[in-house]
Design a protein around this motif. Structure first.
Motif, mmCIF file in Angstrom:
data_model
loop_
_atom_site.group_PDB
_atom_site.id
_atom_site.type_symbol
_atom_site.label_atom_id
_atom_site.label_comp_id
_atom_site.label_asym_id
_atom_site.label_seq_id
_atom_site.Cartn_x
_atom_site.Cartn_y
_atom_site.Cartn_z
ATOM 1 N N GLN A 617 -12.012 44.643 -15.968
ATOM 2 C CA GLN A 617 -11.139 45.581 -15.258
ATOM 3 C C GLN A 617 -11.889 46.852 -14.888
ATOM 4 O O GLN A 617 -11.730 47.390 -13.793
ATOM 5 C CB GLN A 617 -9.914 45.924 -16.115
ATOM 6 C CG GLN A 617 -8.931 44.771 -16.275
ATOM 7 C CD GLN A 617 -7.748 45.150 -17.150
ATOM 8 O OE1 GLN A 617 -7.874 45.970 -18.058
ATOM 9 N NE2 GLN A 617 -6.602 44.549 -16.884
ATOM 10 N N PHE A 618 -12.718 47.325 -15.811
ATOM 11 C CA PHE A 618 -13.458 48.560 -15.565
ATOM 12 C C PHE A 618 -14.422 48.414 -14.391
ATOM 13 O O PHE A 618 -14.653 49.362 -13.644
ATOM 14 C CB PHE A 618 -14.232 48.935 -16.839
ATOM 15 C CG PHE A 618 -14.964 50.256 -16.744
ATOM 16 C CD1 PHE A 618 -14.283 51.449 -16.744
ATOM 17 C CD2 PHE A 618 -16.355 50.283 -16.651
ATOM 18 C CE1 PHE A 618 -14.962 52.663 -16.653
ATOM 19 C CE2 PHE A 618 -17.039 51.476 -16.568
ATOM 20 C CZ PHE A 618 -16.344 52.676 -16.575
ATOM 21 N N LYS A 619 -14.961 47.234 -14.202
ATOM 22 C CA LYS A 619 -15.955 47.017 -13.146
ATOM 23 C C LYS A 619 -15.335 46.957 -11.749
ATOM 24 O O LYS A 619 -16.055 46.987 -10.757
ATOM 25 C CB LYS A 619 -16.726 45.714 -13.407
ATOM 26 C CG LYS A 619 -17.656 45.783 -14.617
ATOM 27 C CD LYS A 619 -18.404 44.466 -14.790
ATOM 28 C CE LYS A 619 -19.375 44.544 -15.958
ATOM 29 N NZ LYS A 619 -20.157 43.297 -16.111
ATOM 30 N N LYS A 620 -14.007 46.867 -11.676
ATOM 31 C CA LYS A 620 -13.344 46.703 -10.385
ATOM 32 C C LYS A 620 -12.775 48.021 -9.874
ATOM 33 O O LYS A 620 -12.301 48.850 -10.643
ATOM 34 C CB LYS A 620 -12.221 45.662 -10.496
ATOM 35 C CG LYS A 620 -12.738 44.261 -10.806
ATOM 36 C CD LYS A 620 -11.594 43.267 -10.920
ATOM 37 C CE LYS A 620 -12.110 41.863 -11.214
ATOM 38 N NZ LYS A 620 -11.012 40.891 -11.361
ATOM 39 N N ARG A 621 -12.827 48.169 -8.567
ATOM 40 C CA ARG A 621 -12.245 49.333 -7.913
ATOM 41 C C ARG A 621 -10.725 49.269 -8.024
ATOM 42 O O ARG A 621 -10.132 48.197 -7.920
ATOM 43 C CB ARG A 621 -12.679 49.361 -6.445
ATOM 44 C CG ARG A 621 -12.251 50.600 -5.674
ATOM 45 C CD ARG A 621 -12.935 50.638 -4.315
ATOM 46 N NE ARG A 621 -12.577 49.485 -3.497
ATOM 47 C CZ ARG A 621 -11.542 49.440 -2.680
ATOM 48 N NH1 ARG A 621 -10.732 50.486 -2.578
ATOM 49 N NH2 ARG A 621 -11.293 48.367 -1.955
ATOM 50 N N ILE A 622 -10.103 50.421 -8.239
ATOM 51 C CA ILE A 622 -8.645 50.472 -8.331
ATOM 52 C C ILE A 622 -8.063 50.348 -6.929
ATOM 53 O O ILE A 622 -8.264 51.207 -6.076
ATOM 54 C CB ILE A 622 -8.172 51.785 -8.981
ATOM 55 C CG1 ILE A 622 -8.778 51.948 -10.374
ATOM 56 C CG2 ILE A 622 -6.647 51.817 -9.050
ATOM 57 C CD1 ILE A 622 -8.384 50.865 -11.353
ATOM 58 N N THR A 623 -7.365 49.267 -6.696
ATOM 59 C CA THR A 623 -6.695 49.016 -5.414
ATOM 60 C C THR A 623 -5.231 48.693 -5.691
ATOM 61 O O THR A 623 -4.825 48.508 -6.847
ATOM 62 C CB THR A 623 -7.349 47.824 -4.687
ATOM 63 O OG1 THR A 623 -7.187 46.647 -5.511
ATOM 64 C CG2 THR A 623 -8.834 48.069 -4.449
ATOM 65 N N GLU A 624 -4.454 48.595 -4.640
ATOM 66 C CA GLU A 624 -3.045 48.220 -4.821
ATOM 67 C C GLU A 624 -2.949 46.847 -5.463
ATOM 68 O O GLU A 624 -2.083 46.594 -6.306
ATOM 69 C CB GLU A 624 -2.326 48.223 -3.470
ATOM 70 C CG GLU A 624 -2.101 49.616 -2.906
ATOM 71 C CD GLU A 624 -1.237 49.591 -1.658
ATOM 72 O OE1 GLU A 624 -0.631 48.531 -1.379
ATOM 73 O OE2 GLU A 624 -1.148 50.631 -0.984
ATOM 74 N N GLU A 625 -3.851 45.957 -5.073
ATOM 75 C CA GLU A 625 -3.845 44.609 -5.642
ATOM 76 C C GLU A 625 -4.147 44.654 -7.136
ATOM 77 O O GLU A 625 -3.504 43.974 -7.936
ATOM 78 C CB GLU A 625 -4.886 43.743 -4.914
ATOM 79 C CG GLU A 625 -4.865 42.276 -5.309
ATOM 80 C CD GLU A 625 -3.557 41.584 -4.950
ATOM 81 O OE1 GLU A 625 -3.159 40.674 -5.699
ATOM 82 O OE2 GLU A 625 -2.935 41.968 -3.935
ATOM 83 N N LEU A 627 -3.714 47.206 -9.135
ATOM 84 C CA LEU A 627 -2.587 47.847 -9.825
ATOM 85 C C LEU A 627 -1.462 46.842 -10.073
ATOM 86 O O LEU A 627 -0.832 46.846 -11.141
ATOM 87 C CB LEU A 627 -2.068 49.025 -9.005
ATOM 88 C CG LEU A 627 -2.979 50.269 -8.973
ATOM 89 C CD1 LEU A 627 -2.477 51.272 -7.942
ATOM 90 C CD2 LEU A 627 -3.043 50.913 -10.351
ATOM 91 N N LYS A 628 -1.226 45.949 -9.097
ATOM 92 C CA LYS A 628 -0.205 44.914 -9.282
ATOM 93 C C LYS A 628 -0.572 43.978 -10.419
ATOM 94 O O LYS A 628 0.287 43.423 -11.099
ATOM 95 C CB LYS A 628 -0.027 44.120 -7.984
ATOM 96 C CG LYS A 628 0.661 44.891 -6.876
ATOM 97 C CD LYS A 628 0.733 44.079 -5.579
ATOM 98 C CE LYS A 628 1.355 44.880 -4.456
ATOM 99 N NZ LYS A 628 1.334 44.122 -3.173
ATOM 100 N N LEU A 629 -1.900 43.779 -10.610
ATOM 101 C CA LEU A 629 -2.379 42.908 -11.696
ATOM 102 C C LEU A 629 -2.460 43.641 -13.029
ATOM 103 O O LEU A 629 -2.903 43.076 -14.029
ATOM 104 C CB LEU A 629 -3.762 42.344 -11.333
ATOM 105 C CG LEU A 629 -3.806 41.405 -10.117
ATOM 106 C CD1 LEU A 629 -5.252 41.087 -9.752
ATOM 107 C CD2 LEU A 629 -3.033 40.121 -10.413
ATOM 108 N N GLY A 630 -2.050 44.933 -13.040
ATOM 109 C CA GLY A 630 -2.032 45.694 -14.284
ATOM 110 C C GLY A 630 -3.327 46.418 -14.588
ATOM 111 O O GLY A 630 -3.536 46.872 -15.721
#
Length: 1019
Positions: A617-625, A627-630
């Motif tokens: 999770q930390f390695k991924k950019r925060i996107t709407e998608e 955020l939907k995945l928690g």
């Protein structure tokens, strides 16, 4: 088009260099002898003949083998087809002949000059669309290396254009894609290589000047004048050199890359040993070795195979791909016939590193490689001595008793050798494998590693590194980013000397043993670091810094605390500023934690799978998608974990609150310097950043204890703040005599000054100021310069409005500057100050009525003509000619070579012609806009060699061919588009039109096809 062409400026010299390196130059006409249909990227007749010769087999058998190989080009997946094709090309195929199995090979890797090496240009392959590669290198008829050559002098073109064209291979001509090993993009200035389809950040320069001497190399022939060469006695290697500037910098960068990378023996070496297909997150990513990876692997192989020396140190800095270097090395050693099926051990000292290395080998589906599961498994391997690659921790070698493997074809590759690989562990390892060759890989240079694994060749001659790739090398190559540091509140720094003095006073009456017990129990420096008021202050500072400096740019951060208790204290305090979903602790589960400690830590203990999930999770950019995945995770808090072997390129800032030293410090800060490019957000990391809360960086060279040449310079943000005024003043200097105020006169003065400047230099100066502001604000020392910085941004906005080049990115403003401009928009606002006159048939008359000076009238009409051109050039190529004429008038105005009244008159004539452009095709005898557009596109490219009648004839004939094939909706049918494209391309090579050289200009052909779609589509 300028006087420099792609063919003469790039293709021709590159082909000539390749010819002197052993590639046989052949033209399209000469290759026609092989009767290759465009739909087949391979010269099949040549491949069959070379297969017959190499294997000394009948022609029918060679045909069967080649048929088996080429079947892989029909794979529905381009990347899998490429993997399987290259595997068969390297390893050969097995055929049953009269009940006997025989292996048939397509390339002779042992006697390389038994192969056929061809270089040709304008290589056509028909797939979904026709692809014409500028230059191709073929080995035994297989197009292994496509080269896209761009012309350095044309605006908006560079090697990146070549990378863009590569990205279309898999879709347009998948069989060509399935044949290639790697691609090269060059533009006269530079050459970069990588995998077609990868983003430009994964294309790299080849900087090694080593000459491959595994076989006879034409570069070393006395009569060869390609480049200078010399023998390095210390390295025992031949090197070449190209022309350099007086300061030693390479002038001929493109030539260095071409000569270094594309020696025939090196191309075969890369094909056989230095390509991997990595499986990660349900994707397959093809990778080719960077120059330092190939260089290190080959040095090890040379030492193992041909030298009595049995060890060496490979220092490749953090982030340089060390795990893959070990994989390439193992692959090369396994392939070496001289080693008779060697056993290769990858030895690490920690479980997470074993998983990282093992994961690399697993992801790349490395053959005959696996982890050693337990002591019994290791004993079995030592007893049975199988060939293969085995990954294990060094601790397992302590429990083998008297077992030994005395073979001399054992190679040990020791990862992160600066930690536990010396001392008792190393003694055990050497006792079990006494004749093994040992090579230490390290990301941090440590004297103990030199002592244990270095070579003393003769008295006083110590080889510290077999291969070295320093921090500065990685930064220069773009493999890692520079690191900048700044300090937290300095009143809370740890003064160890005062602390030590006070501690000694308190414990003065205790014995040394008693002092040791107290120190072990109390650890006074940790008590200071965890002082409640200090944690409160620093947590507030971290939160403010993250929200101001890190979050607006989309990056993430890591907090390094001194121990697990400090992690929890920070976490609890940070909950005042962050949502629980934004922060998390990762530390190891304590086996013996109890009482208060257990109560403090238990909520943050996690199983391996949960830790791995957090890291993903930390390695991924925060996107709407996401955020939907928690996933809203932005900050990780750690003490020891995730300081090594942890790659999260999106991490840009580390808040350091632990007194690390030496390799621990170097490895920790290297978490922030991984390059990061995000295609969707356009986010591109320019530096890693450390916020130092303990004062380590007050004298970081002492803390690191390394040669400055090894570690390079870390940039102090405070010094950047001091530099900012000088850089700002330099960018502002052209405007210093302008009275800056919200008036029309001020606006016109700025426009006048901008028209006189070197606009490329102005853009670069602005970018430098912007980057310094972004990396330094909101430092209080910048406040006195804020107004001036805002004015520079306003000047830049005027520049974009009045002079913006079509290939320039208007979205240059970074996050904090955009925010600053928004907050201060009422301070400066020039919108609407320039005279607004409707651009219509009465435009010139209205302009005469204004009270502008002749010079200002000229400026006004210049800008308005540019506006008309910008608005219309997408629809018609004729506007390019108008732009060229306008540029000439602008130059005359700047040079004052004509009176302003004469220039104004010519501008009026130009505008009048521009106003009449709609009727121009009919006045020139063209039946419609479509044929005129084709004529104009060719005219714009022809410059001084324009054959008007011949070009007009071509445009009219092409139009007839197009009209004969189109019908309502044809433009939506890919095959119809392909048919028309092929007709036009074949027309360009008709003897009647060969002198126009349209077929040599792929960009021109692409523009012609775009105009066909635009002008001949039928709804």
């Amino acid at each position: 088009m300028g006087n420099l062409s792609e063919f003469h400026g790039v293709e021709k010299p590159v082909i000539a260099w390749l010819g002197k390196m052993g590639w046989k130059i052949q033209t399209n006409g000469e290759l026609k002898a092989y009767n290759r249909p465009f739909s087949n990227p391979v010269l099949e007749q040549l491949l069959i003949e070379k297969t017959r010769q190499i294997n000394k087999i009948d022609l029918d058998i060679a045909k069967r083998a080649v048929e088996l190989l080429l079947q892989n080009l029909n794979h529905p997946s381009s990347i899998l087809g490429n993997e399987q094709f290259l595997d068969k090309l390297v390893s050969g195929v097995t055929l049953s002949i009269k009940e006997d199995d025989i292996d048939v090979f397509f390339i002779d890797f042992d006697n390389i000059w038994e192969n056929d090496f061809i270089v040709t240009n304008q290589y056509w392959v028909q797939g979904f669309k026709m692809v014409k590669t500028d230059i191709v290198l073929l080995v035994n008829g297989v197009p292994l290396v496509p080269i896209e050559a761009k012309q350095r002098a044309r605006k908006g073109t560079n090697w990146l254009e070549g990378v863009k064209q590569f990205s279309t291979y898999a879709q347009r001509a998948d069989k060509l894609f399935m044949c290639h090993a790697f691609g090269v993009a060059c533009n006269g200035r530079i050459a970069k290589y990588g995998i077609p389809g990868a983003s430009s950040s994964y294309f790299n320069e080849w900087k090694s000047t080593i000459i491959d001497t595994s076989a006879d190399n034409p570069i070393l022939h006395p009569q060869n004048d390609l480049c200078l060469n010399h023998f390095d006695e210390k390295e025992q290697l031949w090197h070449f050199d190209v022309e350099r500037l007086p300061n030693g910098e390479v002038l001929e960068k493109m030539k260095l890359g071409i000569v270094g990378l594309l020696q025939p023996a090196r191309v075969l070496d890369i094909l056989k040993n230095f390509l991997v297909f990595e499986r990660t997150e349900n994707k397959i990513i093809k990778k080719v070795a960077r120059y330092q990876q190939l260089r290190a692997a080959n040095k090890i192989a040379e030492r193992v195979i041909n030298s009595d020396l049995n060890q060496g140190v490979i220092w490749h800095t953090q982030g340089s791909g060390k795990s893959l270097t070990m994989l390439y090395t193992a692959y090369k050693l396994l392939h070496a016939q001289q080693l008779n099926d060697p056993t290769i051990y990858i030895v690490v000292d920690r479980k997470d590193l074993r998983e990282q290395i093992g994961g690399t080998f697993d992801d790349c589906e490395f053959p005959n490689a696996r982890e050693i599961n337990n002591i019994g498994d290791l004993k079995y391997i030592i007893d049975k001595a199988p060939s293969g690659v085995f990954i294990t921790t060094i601790q397992k070698f302590r429990e083998l008793g008297d077992r030994q493997d005395l073979r001399d074809n054992i190679i040990i590759l020791i990862d992160e050798a600066h930690r536990t690989q010396y001392g008792d562990f190393q003694m055990e390892l050497q006792a079990v494998l006494p004749n093994a060759k040992r090579f230490a890989f390290t990301g941090t240079p440590i004297p103990k590693t030199h002592q244990e694994f270095g070579i003393v060749k003769q008295k006083g001659d110590h080889e510290y590194y077999l291969d070295r790739y320093s921090i500065q090398d990685a930064i220069d190559d773009g493999a890692t980013m520079p690191i900048r540091y700044t300090f937290g509140p300095q009143e809370w720094f740890l003064d160890k000397d005062k602390l030590k003095q006070g501690y000694e006073e308190i414990t003065a009456e205790l014995t040394e043993d008693e002092k040791h017990l107290v120190e072990k129990r109390v650890q006074p420096w940790k008590v200071f670091l965890k002082h409640p008021e200090r944690i409160t202050t620093l947590a507030r500072d971290i939160a403010a810094d993250y929200r101001e400096m890190v979050e607006p740019q989309g990056y993430k951060a890591q907090i390094v605390a001194c121990d697990k208790e400090a992690c929890v204290l920070y976490y609890n305090e940070l909950l005042n500023y962050f949502d629980r979903s934004e922060i998390a602790i990762i530390f190891s589960t304590g086996t013996y934690d109890e009482g208060e400690k257990y109560a403090l830590f238990k909520d943050h203990y996690r199983e391996d799978k949960d830790r791995k999930k957090l890291i993903r999770q930390f390695k991924k950019r925060i996107t709407e998608e996401e955020l939907k995945l928690g996933n809203n995770l932005k900050v990780l808090i750690v003490c020891n974990m995730l300081l090594t072997g942890f790659d999260a390129p999106i991490e840009q800032t580390m808040y350091l609150d632990s007194p690390l030293r030496d390799h621990n410090l170097l490895q920790a800060v290297a978490r922030t310097n991984r390059p990061y490019d995000d295609k969707e957000s356009k986010l591109s990391k320019e530096f890693g950043r450390i916020v130092d809360y303990v004062g380590v960086f007050k004298n970081y060279k002492e803390a690191l204890n390394y040669d400055p040449e090894d570690i390079g310079e870390f940039e102090d943000v405070e010094s950047l703040v001091q530099t900012f005024p000088k850089v700002l003043d330099a960018a502002f200097k052209p405007f210093e005599n302008i009275k800056l105020e919200d008036t029309y006169d001020c606006a016109m003065a700025i426009v006048r000054k901008l028209s006189e400047l070197d606009q490329g230099k102005f853009e670069n100066n602005y970018r430098e100021v912007l980057q310094l502001w972004e990396s330094s604000s909101p430092n209080p020392a910048l406040r006195p310069h804020k107004t001036k910085y805002l004015w520079l941004n306003e000047i830049y906005e005027i520049y974009l409005e009045e002079f913006k080049r079509l290939d320039f990115d208007a979205e240059i403003h970074a996050a904090k500057t955009r925010k600053l401009i928004q907050e201060n928009s009422k301070l400066i606002n020039f919108k609407g100050h320039l005279p607004e006159i409707n651009i219509d048939s009465n435009y010139l008359d209205k302009l005469k009525e204004t009270k502008l000076t002749p010079s200002d009238k000229a400026e006004k009409i210049i800008r308005d003509i540019e506006t008309v051109i910008r608005q219309n050039e997408v629809n018609s190529a004729i506007y390019v000619e108008f732009q060229n004429r306008l540029d000439d008038l602008i130059r005359q105005k700047q040079e004052e070579s004509k009176a302003i009244e004469e220039i104004l008159l010519q501008l009026g004539v130009l505008y009048s012609e521009l106003d009449d452009v709609a009727s121009l095709p009919q006045r020139m005898g063209f039946p419609g806009k479509g044929s005129f557009e084709i004529f104009t596109l060719i005219k714009n490219e022809s410059k001084n060699n324009f054959e008007e009648d011949r070009v007009k004839e071509f445009a009219l004939e092409a139009t007839e061919k197009i009209k004969a094939k189109i019908y309502i909706g044809w433009q939506d049918v890919p095959r119809e588009y392909e048919r028309i494209q092929t007709d036009i391309e074949l027309l360009t090579v008709h003897p009647k039109y060969e002198s126009l050289k349209i077929d040599d200009n792929q960009e021109l052909l692409d523009r012609i096809m775009k105009s066909v779609l635009k002008n001949f589509s039928l709804e």
